[in-house]
Motif scaffolding. Structure first.
Motif, PDB file in Angstrom:
ATOM      1  N   CYS A 101      -5.499   1.934   3.419  1.00  0.00           N
ATOM      2  CA  CYS A 101      -5.053   1.809   2.034  1.00  0.00           C
ATOM      3  C   CYS A 101      -5.950   2.588   1.071  1.00  0.00           C
ATOM      4  O   CYS A 101      -5.467   3.213   0.149  1.00  0.00           O
ATOM      5  CB  CYS A 101      -5.044   0.347   1.615  1.00  0.00           C
ATOM      6  N   GLY A 129       4.440   3.134   0.218  1.00  0.00           N
ATOM      7  CA  GLY A 129       3.962   2.029  -0.613  1.00  0.00           C
ATOM      8  C   GLY A 129       4.160   2.322  -2.088  1.00  0.00           C
ATOM      9  O   GLY A 129       4.239   3.471  -2.504  1.00  0.00           O
ATOM     10  N   THR A 130       4.264   1.266  -2.875  1.00  0.00           N
ATOM     11  CA  THR A 130       4.347   1.431  -4.324  1.00  0.00           C
ATOM     12  C   THR A 130       3.138   0.792  -4.989  1.00  0.00           C
ATOM     13  O   THR A 130       3.065   0.712  -6.208  1.00  0.00           O
ATOM     14  CB  THR A 130       5.611   0.760  -4.871  1.00  0.00           C
ATOM     15  N   ASP A 131       2.171   0.321  -4.176  1.00  0.00           N
ATOM     16  CA  ASP A 131       1.080  -0.464  -4.754  1.00  0.00           C
ATOM     17  C   ASP A 131      -0.097   0.381  -5.218  1.00  0.00           C
ATOM     18  O   ASP A 131      -0.908  -0.083  -5.992  1.00  0.00           O
ATOM     19  CB  ASP A 131       0.602  -1.511  -3.739  1.00  0.00           C
ATOM     20  N   ASP A 132      -0.182   1.620  -4.742  1.00  0.00           N
ATOM     21  CA  ASP A 132      -1.200   2.543  -5.225  1.00  0.00           C
ATOM     22  C   ASP A 132      -2.611   1.948  -5.155  1.00  0.00           C
ATOM     23  O   ASP A 132      -3.270   1.757  -6.181  1.00  0.00           O
ATOM     24  CB  ASP A 132      -0.857   2.919  -6.677  1.00  0.00           C
ATOM     25  N   PRO A 133      -3.115   1.638  -3.955  1.00  0.00           N
ATOM     26  CA  PRO A 133      -4.453   1.045  -3.850  1.00  0.00           C
ATOM     27  C   PRO A 133      -5.510   2.031  -4.350  1.00  0.00           C
ATOM     28  O   PRO A 133      -5.406   3.219  -4.073  1.00  0.00           O
ATOM     29  CB  PRO A 133      -4.634   0.787  -2.350  1.00  0.00           C
ATOM     30  N   SER A 157       6.838  -2.472   0.406  1.00  0.00           N
ATOM     31  CA  SER A 157       6.149  -1.386  -0.289  1.00  0.00           C
ATOM     32  C   SER A 157       5.083  -1.916  -1.234  1.00  0.00           C
ATOM     33  O   SER A 157       4.008  -1.355  -1.365  1.00  0.00           O
ATOM     34  CB  SER A 157       7.152  -0.557  -1.094  1.00  0.00           C
ATOM     35  N   GLN A 158       5.398  -3.009  -1.898  1.00  0.00           N
ATOM     36  CA  GLN A 158       4.526  -3.520  -2.957  1.00  0.00           C
ATOM     37  C   GLN A 158       3.247  -4.151  -2.407  1.00  0.00           C
ATOM     38  O   GLN A 158       2.198  -4.073  -3.044  1.00  0.00           O
ATOM     39  CB  GLN A 158       5.315  -4.545  -3.769  1.00  0.00           C
ATOM     40  N   TYR A 159       3.342  -4.804  -1.257  1.00  0.00           N
ATOM     41  CA  TYR A 159       2.172  -5.471  -0.708  1.00  0.00           C
ATOM     42  C   TYR A 159       1.449  -4.613   0.331  1.00  0.00           C
ATOM     43  O   TYR A 159       0.605  -5.114   1.081  1.00  0.00           O
ATOM     44  CB  TYR A 159       2.552  -6.840  -0.137  1.00  0.00           C
ATOM     45  N   GLY A 160       1.835  -3.363   0.374  1.00  0.00           N
ATOM     46  CA  GLY A 160       1.073  -2.438   1.207  1.00  0.00           C
ATOM     47  C   GLY A 160       1.284  -2.578   2.700  1.00  0.00           C
ATOM     48  O   GLY A 160       0.531  -2.006   3.487  1.00  0.00           O
ATOM     49  N   ASN A 177       3.569  -6.353 -15.084  1.00  0.00           N
ATOM     50  CA  ASN A 177       2.878  -6.311 -13.793  1.00  0.00           C
ATOM     51  C   ASN A 177       2.819  -4.893 -13.243  1.00  0.00           C
ATOM     52  O   ASN A 177       2.750  -4.688 -12.053  1.00  0.00           O
ATOM     53  CB  ASN A 177       3.538  -7.254 -12.798  1.00  0.00           C
ATOM     54  N   THR A 213      -2.448  -7.962  -5.143  1.00  0.00           N
ATOM     55  CA  THR A 213      -1.636  -7.754  -3.937  1.00  0.00           C
ATOM     56  C   THR A 213      -2.519  -7.582  -2.707  1.00  0.00           C
ATOM     57  O   THR A 213      -2.030  -7.581  -1.593  1.00  0.00           O
ATOM     58  CB  THR A 213      -0.723  -6.522  -4.068  1.00  0.00           C
TER      59      THR A 213
END
Lengths: 690, 248
Positions: A398, A201-205, A181-184, A311, A235
């Protein structure tokens, strides 16, 4: 003698008359029949069973061990899970704890795990061919559609077939899932859990719709070439773009960008300019940055090269080389103006403060970053080529980009990757032909599988790659077909929305980034679902005004949002009425007026029987406990009913809390409540706070 | 007739040589040791010993050893070879010391829970081999679970070291608990003693109430996991006469 004569003689010898024929035929049959038991005798498993019997005959508890031992082929058969496992035929000692010192396979007892072999079998976790009875076939079948045994470092993937929630004992699987999830990864690859839910995802691009307002084309170019050169913690992966490709993509992105409605305040810009190059003003701005607890979410590299800070948001070490001043001051003022769903809260800074912080951040530059980037004005051909590349590389999977549709299923779905047959995989040279080696190699260096492949290059270390392989292997056919009763589904995603004006405020301040309420939100700060039962109204009002931290050992802290009195009232009213626990009646116990005898008894219990001073501070002169919150003011912070409930069972009120349950009698809990409620803080301090 | 025999012989020869070549291929690829350009007199550990990791996984820190000469100065270009029990994976398993006299290797533990002894060796000028033993600890599922519980509930008091995420509370305690690595003390407590003090708190063993009871918070198997973890990390090692090294 001629050959035919000799043969005739032989025939005479064996089959000359009926007796001879019968005799020889019987002998031949007997030999044939003997093949079966001989095969049995020479079989792997038979040899191992004899070895086991020899091993246990020398042990002191040989009699018990022999009683447990069952010779012959053993089998665990669990039809509903598709398990036919004969592993226990050779692994005879799986349950013999007295053989703990034996390290020779196949005789080691199984290490302690939460499942029993007879209820799970072996191959669900270890893979391999459960029904095989030879070592070779069981462990490393080379047939394309069959699976070899999993190496130990990937075993946690098997837990993930049934357990969709994190487990304490599976750190690798948890990390791998978090990374997906974090790295998309899941923006391009669809991954469905067995219950049908899709991993998000949790990275929210960030959206790139207004990118030209935020940064320069030169920065975009440098970033595309090497995101980690700007920020080691970025990320975004490296697409290994050629200079020309990076030039054209940056041309397309800036030319397709539309203006955002930024609120530009000249006073803030002027202040920022002043602060940027003035050491004294920098120091002042730095303390505003510190007081606002920006570092709870953002990291900055210190002189020693170490990242200091959280982070949650992006690293800010080189932000001055990226952000345009107009954009940065607007962002600091209210980030929701530019990016409505951003996780960054809307601090209510004055224009002066906005200027100070902007100037402070603009000074964080890296002269080398853009030193060698010189771009001419783009030609229409370059822009068109850039657009083609943006489509080819699936950038819109993304990022929101003007004029580009988000591609559906840009990369292969990975829902069943964990059981992909090896003969359907194209291996890069030098990669061993197993599924786990394939996945590992692919994650490590995707372009080694072909220079024209689009998958970008990440900068993962070996442990991260192993974690990802674990997470991916857990998505297999077995996970999808496991009977529902045997599985632990993922926690349902909460879409809780607070209502009305308070709801708007809660979203504007992004409380959910740190606090969880009704299952939605982060875990950086306490769960607020029952905050209304827990705290006193007056304390909450004061806390919003000046959120001095309760826990001395915490590094991340609640920032001061500079809320107006009206805003504080709205929030407090909402919390006090809505966030109530059904288990606590806040008015069932008084806030003051406890008998001195009760208070004294409570104090004794606190210091001697329960040793609370190990973790908490009440008397600042002698107590030093540093784990739980300071309790000097607890009587003016918490409700008595909450304290009483907490004494009886802390984890009922806050699951996962470090404070252990004490199985306290009602009298003890009442006395401790009385003592704690008498801790109202010193008058002087209270006065100072007001 | 003769021709057939000849052909048979040729065929057999081809087959046999083919087989031989095919079989001997794997050993041909095993890398030859690099040639040392210098020789040391002693080998010492720089870092990376006494780590704990889940079995089968990579240790977080690489193992670094240093080769020194008679005077204790670092030697560049000395050959270091590291061996581990079966199942340990060393990357690389041999090499020359760098400009600071050090040799660094990444270690993945084998599949057996327990202590892993690595042996690093270098040859002296006279051809003698000097050795250094380094110990690592492989945690199984139960010990990993115990390790996670320790992080959540116990480490703040029982570990003297602070990290950015976790400030130690050790110095604030009037009665000092023992770090779980302190085998000299903890090995004397039986499993039943440990279960009692963890479940019922310090007073269960006539000790301080600063040690709280965890029996109403943790399940029986969780307490067992904690004990398995405590036993596994204790130094000197707990239990069985002598050290049981993981081996095949």
């Amino acid at each position: 003698m001629r050959l035919p004569d000799r043969l005739e003689k032989l025939r005479q010898l064996f089959f000359g008359d009926i007796v001879r024929t019968f005799g020889w035929t019987s002998l031949l049959l007997l030999l044939l029949l003997a093949v079966a038991p001989a095969k049995h005798f020479f079989a792997d498993w038979h040899r191992y069973q004899r070895g086991y019997e020899r091993l246990i005959s020398k042990r002191s508890d040989a009699v018990t061990l022999r009683r447990h031992f069952e010779p012959g082929i053993q089998q665990i058969w669990l039809p509903e899970m598709g398990v036919v496992d004969r592993c226990t035929t050779c692994h005879s000692a799986l349950k013999e704890t007295t053989l703990k010192d034996v390290t020779t396979q196949p005789y080691r007892p199984h290490p302690v795990i939460p499942h029993k072999p007879e209820e799970m079998g072996c191959s669900i976790c270890h893979r391999g061919q459960g029904a095989a009875t030879s070592v070779e076939e069981a462990h490393k079948s080379t047939l394309a559609w069959e699976e070899p045994l999993l190496p130990a470092k990937y075993l946690e993937s098997s837990c993930g077939q049934c357990h969709q929630q994190d487990l304490k004992g599976t750190p690798q699987l948890n990390l791998g899932r978090q990374m997906l999830s974090q790295y998309g990864c899941v923006h391009c690859h669809t991954i469905k859990r067995p219950d049908g839910s899709v991993i998000t995802g949790t990275d929210d691009p960030p959206s790139l719709a207004h990118i030209a307002d935020k940064t320069t084309r030169e920065w975009i170019y440098a970033w595309l070439k090497d995101p980690q050169a700007y920020s080691t913690t970025a990320t975004m992966p490296n697409f290994r773009l050629s200079d020309d490709d990076a030039r054209d993509i940056s041309a397309f992105l800036t030319s397709s960008s539309t203006p955002a409605s930024l609120k530009v305040v000249q006073a803030s810009l002027d202040e920022a300019k002043k602060v940027k190059d003035n050491a004294a003003l920098q120091t002042k701005a730095a303390s505003l940055y510190g007081e606002s607890f920006c570092a709870s979410c953002h990291a900055v590299q210190n002189a020693a090269g170490n990242l200091v800070g959280g982070n949650v948001g992006p690293e800010l070490t080189k932000i001055g080389s990226k952000a345009k001043p107009e954009w940065l001051q607007a962002w600091v003022r209210n980030p929701h103006d530019y990016d409505p769903p951003t996780g960054m809260p809307h601090y209510r800074f004055t224009d002066q403060e906005v200027g100070e912080l902007t100037g402070f951040l603009l000074a964080k530059t890296d002269a080398d970053l853009l030193a060698n980037v010189h771009l001419e004005a783009p030609t229409p051909d370059q822009i068109a080529h850039g657009k083609r590349l943006v489509n080819d590389y699936g950038c819109a999977s993304c990022h929101e980009i003007n004029g580009i549709k988000r591609p559906e299923n840009f990369a292969p779905e990975l829902t069943k990757i964990g059981s992909k047959p090896v003969n359907q995989l194209a291996f890069a040279p030098g990669v061993p032909h197993t599924l786990y080696d394939y996945i590992g190699a692919k994650v490590k260096q995707p372009r080694a599988f072909g220079p024209s492949l689009k998958m970008p290059q990440y900068t993962f270390n070996a442990a991260q790659i192993d974690a990802l392989v674990n997470a991916l292997l857990s998505h297999d056919e077995r996970a999808l077909t496991m009977p529902a009763a045997k599985t632990v589904p993922a926690l349902p995603v909460s879409h809780y929305e607070p209502a009305g004006k308070a709801g708007q405020l809660i979203n504007d301040l992004n409380c959910f980034e740190c606090h969880t309420i009704n299952g939605r939100g982060g875990d950086m700060a306490p769960d607020l679902t029952w905050e209304g039962s827990s705290v006193q109204r007056e304390w909450l009002v004061q806390f919003f005004r000046n959120p001095n931290t309760l826990r001395p050992a915490l590094i991340r802290r609640m920032p001061k949002f500079n809320l107006t009195d009206a805003e504080i009232n709205t929030l407090t009213d909402y919390i006090m009425t809505v966030y109530q626990s059904p288990k606590i009646d806040r008015d069932s116990m008084p806030l003051a007026g406890y008998a001195p005898g009760q208070v004294e008894l409570g104090k004794q219990l606190y210091y001697s029987k329960y040793g609370c001073q190990a973790c908490h501070i009440i008397d600042t002169k002698q107590d030093k406990g540093y784990i739980g919150p300071t309790l000097t003011h607890v009587g003016s912070r918490l409700t008595a009913a909450w304290i009483y409930g907490w004494m009886k069972d802390p984890s009922m009120l806050r699951p996962g809390t470090q404070e252990p349950k004490r199985n306290m009698s009602d009298e003890d809990a009442r006395a401790l409540t009385a003592f704690l409620m008498s801790q109202k803080g010193s008058e002087k301090q209270e006065a100072k706070k007001r | 007739m003769r021709r057939t025999a000849c052909m048979v012989i040729v065929l057999v020869t081809v087959l046999v040589t083919g087989l031989l070549v095919g079989c001997s291929r794997p050993s041909a690829t095993s890398a030859a040791l690099p040639k040392p350009t210098a020789y040391g007199a002693a080998i010492v550990e720089s870092s990376g010993g006494k780590q704990t990791a889940e079995v089968g996984t990579l240790l977080t820190q690489p193992v670094v050893v240093q080769v020194n000469d008679q005077q204790g100065n670092a030697v560049t270009g000395a050959l270091v070879v590291i061996r581990g029990p079966n199942g340990t994976y060393l990357d690389p398993a041999a090499g020359l010391t760098d400009s600071s006299g050090q040799f660094t290797t990444n270690v993945s533990l084998g599949t057996i829970t327990g202590r892993y002894q690595l042996v690093a060796s270098t040859t002296t000028k006279t051809g003698k081999s000097v050795e250094l033993k380094i110990e690592e600890i492989g945690l199984g599922y139960q010990e990993m679970l115990g390790s996670a519980l320790n992080d959540q509930y116990c480490a703040r008091c029982h570990n003297q070291e602070s990290t950015p995420q976790r400030v130690s509370n050790y110095d604030n305690l009037e009665v000092k608990p023992h770090p779980f690595t302190e085998g000299d003390t903890l090995n004397k407590l039986s499993d039943a003693d440990l279960t009692a003090i963890i479940s019922h708190g310090g007073p269960a063993l006539n000790k301080s109430p600063l040690m709280a009871p965890y029996g109403y918070t943790l399940s029986k198997s969780e307490i067992q996991a904690l004990i398995a973890y405590i036993r596994m990390v204790s130094d000197p090692p707990y239990g069985a006469p002598g050290i049981v090294y993981a081996q095949k």
